[in-house]
Scaffold this motif. Structure first.
Motif: not given
Lengths: 512, 512
Positions: A337-347, A358-364, A490-497
């Protein structure tokens, strides 16, 4: 001009611009022709499944076929699973295979095999060039057929014909594809079905374009029908002010539960939905025959059918669409959920999302309902290892759009070689590895079967531990810089970078 | 006992000890059976081509079939090229594929495909289990056939039959393989041919075992015949006090030049040699019909035929074999000769050499003539990416022997995932990457065709530069520690270090 040059010239004249390749000795005249006949860009891939996956991604984004240049039967064999996925995605593609010299095949050299057995497996029409002079016509017909039928054509070119003289007889442009049609009475039946309460629509294929979604939303606004999309779609336009739909769940119990709520299910651009696997006591089809109104089969004109249906029910042209909110950036350790949320928030606006999480992306899917406009692509045929190649192909197709490859670690490990092509070609792809360090779907299936303490073998088959994959090292090994994170912040920071710069990057998101 | 357990029990009872796997949902009952029916060790591979390559290596070293457990058609598809290589190697193997539930196939779920089309491609007999009660018999027959015919058997087990009840009716042991035979008159013809001066023998298959080589050497000592082996052999015993033979060159001009010197060529355990590719103006066969005496075809008893021939000509039992010297460790930068010399100089007694070094390894065969006893395995079907998996399989088969995987970088990049299995299972494999940073065979072919300044595309298709692969990082990413060297001295030092310890290591030998 030799046969190889005639093949490349004809491909170029048919609109082919790019060739994803891993050639061998029997393709060398074709490789040389990429230089002597300008117009087709050659791209080396370190594994054929990267090449075929890239051609799929290119076709999904452009609607046009790319060419794959593959070495004999074994080269095609290595690319098969992404050809399987591409077939399920319904994209056009041209495979060109350099075959042994015709006169040499009877001696059964070591690399010899019956190539046509492989093309039959993934449903491709294979044509074996019989005379160098025919190259223009045969390529023209193959590309036309691929484009018109959104199918994979395969051309087998024996080496002796590649080097034989071939007058460049220009191929008369094939007649344009006959327009797709729909059955008008189906629109009437669908309109009738929508008059019952509790109807739903299931959308796939062209119905997931902007036009299709807006037509479906008009129909839904007029009738109250619930809108769904396929669990795995080739391409869907999403976000921004586009209408939202629900995604049909992967597991059949949840999907059946949802579908049971609907008296009728009107289907456009896709098949009657089938469970991914056959589970004892669960039907193969998620909607019954009686529920189904097939408005437009995959080969039919889904957009025309939707427009006719909207007319039939006099759907409103304008109506309010409530926009979804973007999720907040979560805090703390990472889970799906957190990985999906960070990506959805910043894309970023207008990005391309290749989603083999797959299972990691179910909440995406739900998390990204409020994202700015983007194109969402998924694994279409279930054969894992598609994301890296397909993301690369999309980046070739759309060099001005940021591509995010949201990738599970188990699937990603199949196609790490794609990272090298990303590095070599400076592709603007961010690979986000959702590292749950397992083939988690197997653990989920074991849990569903009531097995909470699997034995040693079952555990070992599902866990990607001991050792963990080190994705930063793997990325660097193939030339893509990367970083590993294990918190949402950290995921959010690195994705922004990564989003702030151009070129390939890898982020390993380690989940707890 | 359910059908899956009956399959595993029958495989175990037929002598199967190890299962190289990448399973999915439709194989989960089979995975659980690996725990509930003890005796077969499950080994996870991150790509099916590693699994099939490992089963090949295991079979080459033990003569016994291993089992591969593969996920539906796509899982088999991913493993195809090493099945092609295994077929050319003539090894026994059992593939088990978990198919969709029988009743689900008609709905054509996304992962559905016609599996038998793939097995037909690599010449495997596929059997689809039709009833769970038949599992013992069907597995027994499949394993017997694989062992007796040194062939690949494929068993397709639908999910519903895996979970159905299956009485464990013990399979009556299949009758042992009928002994291979040879044609006695061929020994007479060969003896006759050997009486002409300038005869030669070409050896492959069983003729490259210790017994075969000693028989051939006796014949050569009696007649002066020159001894050759196949360019690409599955397995050959070499070094120490074993008789030496020459290897048939890869390029047809050199091979033809050699073969022309011989009035007759007596062939045992292999086919009449065929050029790897068809070159204009060059015949497919390297020896003419008139030159050929086929002492024993690949399916025949090459050892019996050689023994009969040795009797026929009253070949001496004892004779001197001049032992070759080991090369000195060279100095300076690395090229193919230097890498080959360092390895040949340092390889330990009784090691297993998996050689997929291609152009880097060309000098290795001669350089290793004076090495201590070792087993030499090569890429058999020309489908690159075999070395890493096959080396791993050999290490499972022979845990007390050091395995060296001498690997070209282009080929190795196909199967990097094997490194993870090496790390997880603590396999005693040293991977030496001969990094010429190109698909060098393509450059060689271009040069042979007189093309010294290839265009941009041709250059790009052959060069693995921009970026270079960083093999140390790749190894570390998959859990195998490594080091990069670029001089002969450093390679020797690092190889000695690696040889002094147990467990997987990687050495990148960067060539100039």
């Amino acid at each position: 001009m030799n046969g190889a040059e005639a093949v490349i010239a004809a491909a170029r004249d048919q609109g082919i611009e790019i060739c994803f390749a891993n050639p061998g000795t029997t393709e060398m005249p074709l490789v040389l022709a990429l230089d002597s006949v300008p117009g087709v860009r050659g791209v080396l891939c370190l594994h054929e499944n990267v090449a075929t996956g890239a051609a799929d991604g290119y076709a999904r984004m452009t609607g046009k076929p790319a060419m794959c240049l593959l070495h004999l039967g074994p080269g095609l064999a290595n690319g098969l699973t992404n050809l399987h996925n591409a077939r399920r995605a319904g994209v056009p593609m041209l495979n060109v295979i350099g075959e042994h010299a015709s006169w040499h095949i009877a001696a059964d050299p070591l690399l010899n095999s019956e190539i046509e057995r492989l093309t039959a497996w993934f449903g491709s029409k294979a044509v074996r060039l019989g005379a160098a002079l025919d190259a223009g016509r045969v390529v023209g017909e193959a590309v036309s057929a691929a484009r018109n039928n959104r199918a994979i054509a395969t051309l087998i070119v024996p080496h002796d014909l590649q080097i034989a003289k071939s007058d460049a007889a220009p191929f008369e442009q094939a007649t344009a594809a006959p327009p797709r049609t729909f059955r008008a009475q189906k629109a009437g039946q669908a309109a009738q079905a929508l008059r019952t309460s509790g109807a739903a629509m299931l959308l796939g294929g062209d119905a997931l374009t902007e036009r299709g979604l807006r037509l479906a939303a008009r129909i839904a606004a007029a009738t109250g029908a619930e809108l769904y999309c396929d669990t795995f779609f080739a391409r869907m336009e999403r976000g921004g002010d586009l209408p939202r739909v629900k995604k049909l769940p992967y597991f059949p119990d949840a999907a059946l539960e949802l579908m049971k709520r609907h008296t009728r299910v009107i289907i456009a651009g896709t098949r009657r939905p089938v469970t991914f696997f056959g589970y004892p006591g669960v039907p193969s089809h998620l909607v019954t025959d009686a529920q189904t109104v097939m408005l437009a089969e995959p080969g039919e004109d889904a957009l025309g059918a939707l427009a006719a249906l909207a007319d039939e029910i006099a759907a409103p042209e304008a109506f309010d669409i409530a926009r979804a909110a973007r999720p907040a950036v979560p805090k703390g350790p990472l889970d799906a959920a957190a990985v999906s949320a960070v990506i959805a928030c910043l894309q970023p606006d207008n990005c391309i999302m290749m989603d083999e999480a797959l299972t990691v992306g179910v909440p995406y899917f739900e998390a990204s309902q409020g994202a700015p406009r983007f194109t969402h692509m998924m694994l279409t045929g279930g054969a894992i290892g598609q994301g890296p190649g397909t993301a690369a192909g999309a980046a070739f197709a759309c060099p001005d759009r940021k591509v995010i490859n949201f990738q599970s670690d188990g699937c990603g490990a199949y196609s790490v070689q794609a990272l090298w092509t990303e590095a070599r070609e400076h592709l603007d792809v961010i690979t986000i590895i959702g590292a749950n360090r397992s083939y988690n779907i197997l653990n989920v299936e074991l849990a569903r079967a009531g097995i909470t303490k699997p034995g040693r073998n079952a555990r070992n088959m599902a866990m990607l531990d001991a050792p963990y994959l080190d994705w930063v090292r793997i990325g660097e090994g193939f030339g893509v810089p990367g970083v590993s994170v294990d918190t949402a912040g950290a995921l959010a920071r690195e994705l922004e970078k990564a989003l702030a710069s151009k070129g390939p990057r890898l982020i390993e998101a380690v989940m707890t």
